[in-house]
Design a protein around this motif. Structure first.
Motif, PDB file in Angstrom:
ATOM      1  N   ASP A  93       0.821  -1.227   0.000  1.00  0.00           N
ATOM      2  CA  ASP A  93       0.000   0.000   0.000  1.00  0.00           C
ATOM      3  C   ASP A  93       0.850   1.270   0.000  1.00  0.00           C
ATOM      4  N   ASN A  94       1.914   1.260   0.833  1.00  0.00           N
ATOM      5  CA  ASN A  94       2.741   2.461   0.917  1.00  0.00           C
ATOM      6  C   ASN A  94       3.384   2.776  -0.418  1.00  0.00           C
ATOM      7  N   TYR A  95       3.799   1.723  -1.111  1.00  0.00           N
ATOM      8  CA  TYR A  95       4.434   1.930  -2.414  1.00  0.00           C
ATOM      9  C   TYR A  95       3.433   2.521  -3.403  1.00  0.00           C
ATOM     10  N   VAL A  96       2.219   1.982  -3.370  1.00  0.00           N
ATOM     11  CA  VAL A  96       1.189   2.494  -4.280  1.00  0.00           C
ATOM     12  C   VAL A  96       0.913   3.964  -3.986  1.00  0.00           C
ATOM     13  N   ARG A  97       0.792   4.278  -2.699  1.00  0.00           N
ATOM     14  CA  ARG A  97       0.506   5.679  -2.341  1.00  0.00           C
ATOM     15  C   ARG A  97       1.658   6.601  -2.717  1.00  0.00           C
ATOM     16  N   ALA A  98       2.880   6.153  -2.430  1.00  0.00           N
ATOM     17  CA  ALA A  98       4.046   6.981  -2.766  1.00  0.00           C
ATOM     18  C   ALA A  98       4.102   7.210  -4.265  1.00  0.00           C
ATOM     19  N   PHE A  99       3.841   6.146  -5.003  1.00  0.00           N
ATOM     20  CA  PHE A  99       3.963   6.224  -6.453  1.00  0.00           C
ATOM     21  C   PHE A  99       2.900   7.134  -7.043  1.00  0.00           C
ATOM     22  N   GLN A 100       1.673   6.975  -6.573  1.00  0.00           N
ATOM     23  CA  GLN A 100       0.571   7.757  -7.162  1.00  0.00           C
ATOM     24  C   GLN A 100       0.418   9.128  -6.522  1.00  0.00           C
ATOM     25  N   ASP A 101       0.123   9.150  -5.220  1.00  0.00           N
ATOM     26  CA  ASP A 101      -0.135  10.439  -4.557  1.00  0.00           C
ATOM     27  C   ASP A 101       1.129  11.276  -4.434  1.00  0.00           C
ATOM     28  N   GLY A 102       2.282  10.610  -4.384  1.00  0.00           N
ATOM     29  CA  GLY A 102       3.530  11.340  -4.164  1.00  0.00           C
ATOM     30  C   GLY A 102       4.094  11.942  -5.434  1.00  0.00           C
ATOM     31  N   GLY A 103       3.417  11.745  -6.546  1.00  0.00           N
ATOM     32  CA  GLY A 103       3.890  12.342  -7.793  1.00  0.00           C
ATOM     33  C   GLY A 103       5.159  11.700  -8.315  1.00  0.00           C
ATOM     34  N   MET A 104       5.410  10.448  -7.938  1.00  0.00           N
ATOM     35  CA  MET A 104       6.647   9.831  -8.396  1.00  0.00           C
ATOM     36  C   MET A 104       6.568   9.402  -9.855  1.00  0.00           C
ATOM     37  N   VAL A 105       5.334   9.177 -10.338  1.00  0.00           N
ATOM     38  CA  VAL A 105       5.187   8.836 -11.761  1.00  0.00           C
ATOM     39  C   VAL A 105       5.735   9.989 -12.588  1.00  0.00           C
ATOM     40  N   GLU A 106       5.266  11.198 -12.248  1.00  0.00           N
ATOM     41  CA  GLU A 106       5.738  12.390 -12.961  1.00  0.00           C
ATOM     42  C   GLU A 106       7.252  12.515 -12.830  1.00  0.00           C
ATOM     43  N   GLY A 107       7.758  12.260 -11.634  1.00  0.00           N
ATOM     44  CA  GLY A 107       9.196  12.364 -11.397  1.00  0.00           C
ATOM     45  C   GLY A 107       9.980  11.427 -12.287  1.00  0.00           C
ATOM     46  N   PHE A 108       9.539  10.175 -12.371  1.00  0.00           N
ATOM     47  CA  PHE A 108      10.256   9.208 -13.190  1.00  0.00           C
ATOM     48  C   PHE A 108      10.186   9.580 -14.665  1.00  0.00           C
ATOM     49  N   ILE A 109       9.007  10.027 -15.118  1.00  0.00           N
ATOM     50  CA  ILE A 109       8.874  10.389 -16.539  1.00  0.00           C
ATOM     51  C   ILE A 109       9.772  11.575 -16.866  1.00  0.00           C
ATOM     52  N   ASN A 110       9.689  12.642 -16.056  1.00  0.00           N
ATOM     53  CA  ASN A 110      10.505  13.824 -16.318  1.00  0.00           C
ATOM     54  C   ASN A 110      11.999  13.510 -16.278  1.00  0.00           C
ATOM     55  N   THR A 111      12.386  12.721 -15.280  1.00  0.00           N
ATOM     56  CA  THR A 111      13.805  12.389 -15.175  1.00  0.00           C
ATOM     57  C   THR A 111      14.260  11.612 -16.405  1.00  0.00           C
ATOM     58  N   THR A 112      13.422  10.674 -16.865  1.00  0.00           N
ATOM     59  CA  THR A 112      13.787   9.890 -18.049  1.00  0.00           C
ATOM     60  C   THR A 112      13.972  10.791 -19.263  1.00  0.00           C
ATOM     61  N   ILE A 113      13.037  11.728 -19.465  1.00  0.00           N
ATOM     62  CA  ILE A 113      13.127  12.621 -20.626  1.00  0.00           C
ATOM     63  C   ILE A 113      14.413  13.447 -20.564  1.00  0.00           C
ATOM     64  N   VAL A 114      14.614  14.124 -19.427  1.00  0.00           N
ATOM     65  CA  VAL A 114      15.798  14.982 -19.290  1.00  0.00           C
ATOM     66  C   VAL A 114      17.078  14.163 -19.428  1.00  0.00           C
ATOM     67  N   LEU A 115      17.066  12.985 -18.813  1.00  0.00           N
ATOM     68  CA  LEU A 115      18.232  12.103 -18.852  1.00  0.00           C
ATOM     69  C   LEU A 115      18.576  11.736 -20.293  1.00  0.00           C
ATOM     70  N   ALA A 116      17.579  11.308 -21.048  1.00  0.00           N
ATOM     71  CA  ALA A 116      17.834  10.836 -22.417  1.00  0.00           C
ATOM     72  C   ALA A 116      18.384  11.963 -23.286  1.00  0.00           C
ATOM     73  N   ILE A 117      17.704  13.110 -23.265  1.00  0.00           N
ATOM     74  CA  ILE A 117      18.136  14.201 -24.141  1.00  0.00           C
ATOM     75  C   ILE A 117      19.516  14.711 -23.729  1.00  0.00           C
TER      76      ILE A 117
END
Lengths: 281, 285
Positions: free
Chosen positions: A64-88
């Motif tokens: 449950d904590n992982y699900v909450r951290a991932f969704q409510d904590g905005g970690m999805v956005e964090g991972f996506i943004n980091t991936t984009i910036v990292l790649a470019i």
């Protein structure tokens, strides 16, 4: 003579014990802080309040904590943004860095000494302090609060990779360039078709070392991209809403560490090699 | 056209270098002579007022004292790293596993490390539990007590960076030819003598370098205290204060002067290092 041998034997046995004992202490000090956070990440809020830090969670599959951290904590956005910036940033760093290294290693030209000197002196300036003035430039370019600001900064501040590329390029025989030139290739073709493919091991090193650095970078996204989360800043924001919920913060922390651990397990050798050629300059 | 080719290859790198390193550095010196707030179109020239402020205001310059904690801690860090590097340079069971575990903290995200240790240092938390188990029950507020907080943060920093020193030392030790040790063994030198006669001189340069990196590093400490305490309880460092002066209090002129002072100190330290430990090979050409 005969009573000598056993004594030596005893000595090595004792030093062996001290050796392994101190290694185990070192390992414990390294792993304990991480493992208590790992344990906490599986506990329910109530369980967390009642149990000690070393108590195992009641249910090891409580995610449950992982699900909450991932969704409510905005970690999805964090991972996506980091991936984009990292790649470019990585593609940019590699192109700019290899081209610069090619020019410095394979050409004689006016001003080369000066340019090399400028690159060397730049390694001495601690990045965090110059942000006071760099900020004004990024702002003036209209890039404040965009991912482009981060890409630009990650590409622009990388002198270590140029250094790694030059080191490696010195081991590529110049006769290869000359042979290609006799075949009628121009300089760009040589760079693109001969040098760049041969630099692959150096590129791998830079991708790993620089990739880890970008993934872990905290201050640049904190300063230049306040309205979006990167992996570090998303996690940092947990301090607010989840301040009283250590079990969720723990899950977020483990989520951020996990990719690093996986990369490390698979690429250990390259990471050591990259650091020894990079960190010492 | 032919003459231009090398310049075309290096243009992008030089452009970024000038735009993001040298232009800011030059601007920084210029801002440091003004009372600019970062927004105003006009910048009042105030000459060296900002520098006088930096050196005379104990609230600003005094923060350098905090660096001492990290500086002393970096000796512990190097000693621990050297000890384990020397240990693991001998044949050891599970050597790769030990090496990996000791190094791994260096790769972890700084915010994650901050949270891990915020958790460890909680009153009644992990550290208190461990200490309680071996009989110390009267533990301080690890991060709440100004007399203790900097020790806790410096300790966290040691935990984070020992792995890097360790890997660098280990690499240097392993580059010392094995035959030298065999010869020493035959001559009857014990481990301790071998360490002082062979290992230590063999890695003198990397130790010197780590030492300088430690000084420069402890002057510009930022992440750990910023993430863990935000600079509260007397844990603010010079860099934290510089950035707060610039971005929270909008005194860009004064902050620039602080940054220039730090820059000059770091350059000075590096220059001394180059004199004391000259590079054997010329880099970058």
């Amino acid at each position: 003579m005969s009573d000598h041998a056993p004594r030596v034997h005893l000595g090595t046995a004792a030093s062996g014990t001290v050796k392994y004992l101190s290694l185990i202490v070192g390992v414990l000090i390294t792993l304990l802080p991480l493992s208590v956070v790992f344990l906490a990440s599986f506990k329910t809020s109530q369980e967390f309040g009642q149990s000690g830090p070393f108590d195992a969670p009641g249910n090891w599959f409580n995610l449950d904590n992982y699900v909450r951290a991932f969704q409510d904590g905005g970690m999805v956005e964090g991972f996506i943004n980091t991936t984009i910036v990292l790649a470019i940033s990585l593609v940019g760093t590699i192109l700019i860095g290899t081209m610069a290294a090619y020019a410095i290693d394979r050409f004689r030209f006016r001003g080369k000494k000066l340019i090399v000197g400028l690159f060397l002196v730049a390694t001495l300036i601690p990045g965090v302090t110059s942000q006071v003035a760099t900020f004004q430039i990024i702002n003036g370019l209209g890039l404040y609060n965009t991912k482009a600001a981060l890409v630009l900064l990650f590409m622009g501040t990388d002198i270590i990779s140029i250094y790694i590329f030059i080191q490696f390029m010195q081991s590529i025989p110049i006769s290869l360039d000359e042979a290609a030139m006799i075949d009628g290739a121009n300089r760009w073709t040589i760079y693109w078709r001969v040098i760049l493919p041969l630099l692959r091991p150096a590129i791998a090193t830079v991708v790993i070392v620089k990739g880890i650095a970008i993934y872990n970078e905290f201050y640049l996204p904190f300063l230049y991209l306040p309205s979006e989360g990167m992996i570090s800043t998303s996690l940092f924001r947990f301090k607010g809403p989840f301040g009283a919920h250590w079990e969720i913060i723990a899950a977020g922390t483990i989520l951020v560490i996990l990719p690093t651990l996986i990369v490390f397990l698979f690429l250990q050798r390259f990471i050591y090699r990259g650091l020894t050629s990079g960190a010492v300059k | 056209m032919k003459v231009l080719t090398p310049y075309l290859f290096i243009a992008a790198a030089v452009a970024l270098l000038l735009l993001l390193t040298y232009l800011p550095a030059a601007n920084m010196v210029w801002y440091s002579l003004t009372d600019w707030d970062g927004l105003d179109l006009e910048k009042q020239f105030v000459w060296f007022d900002n520098y006088v402020e930096v050196f005379t205001n104990p609230q600003i310059f005094g923060v350098f004292a905090v660096s001492l904690y990290y500086f002393v801690a970096s000796f512990a860090q190097m000693a621990i790293a050297l000890y384990f590097a020397a240990l693991l340079s001998y044949r050891t069971r599970f050597s790769n596993l030990f090496r990996g575990i000791l190094f791994f903290p260096y790769l972890i995200n700084g915010v994650a490390i901050g949270f891990v240790f915020l958790y460890v240092f909680q009153p009644g938390g992990t550290l208190d539990t461990v200490l309680g188990a071996i009989g110390f029950s009267d533990t301080p507020q690890w991060l709440g007590d100004p007399a203790v907080a900097n020790f806790s943060l410096a300790g966290t920093s040691v935990w984070r960076y020992t792995g890097l020193n360790f890997v660098l030392f280990l690499g240097a030790i392993q580059s010392i030819p094995g035959e030298l040790y065999e010869a020493a063994e035959i001559d009857g030198a014990n481990r301790w003598q071998q360490f002082w006669a062979l290992t230590f001189p063999g890695i003198r340069r990397i130790i010197g370098l780590s030492f300088i990196l430690a000084i420069a590093g402890s002057l510009s400490v930022f992440e750990i205290p910023f993430i863990m305490t935000g600079g509260a309880n007397g844990t603010s460092t010079f860099v934290i204060q510089t950035l707060q002066t610039a971005f929270n209090f909008r005194q860009v002129g004064l902050a620039s002067a602080m940054a220039v002072v730090l820059l000059v100190i770091v350059l000075l330290v590096t220059w001394i290092q180059r004199r004391v430990f000259p590079d054997e090979k010329v880099d970058l050409t």
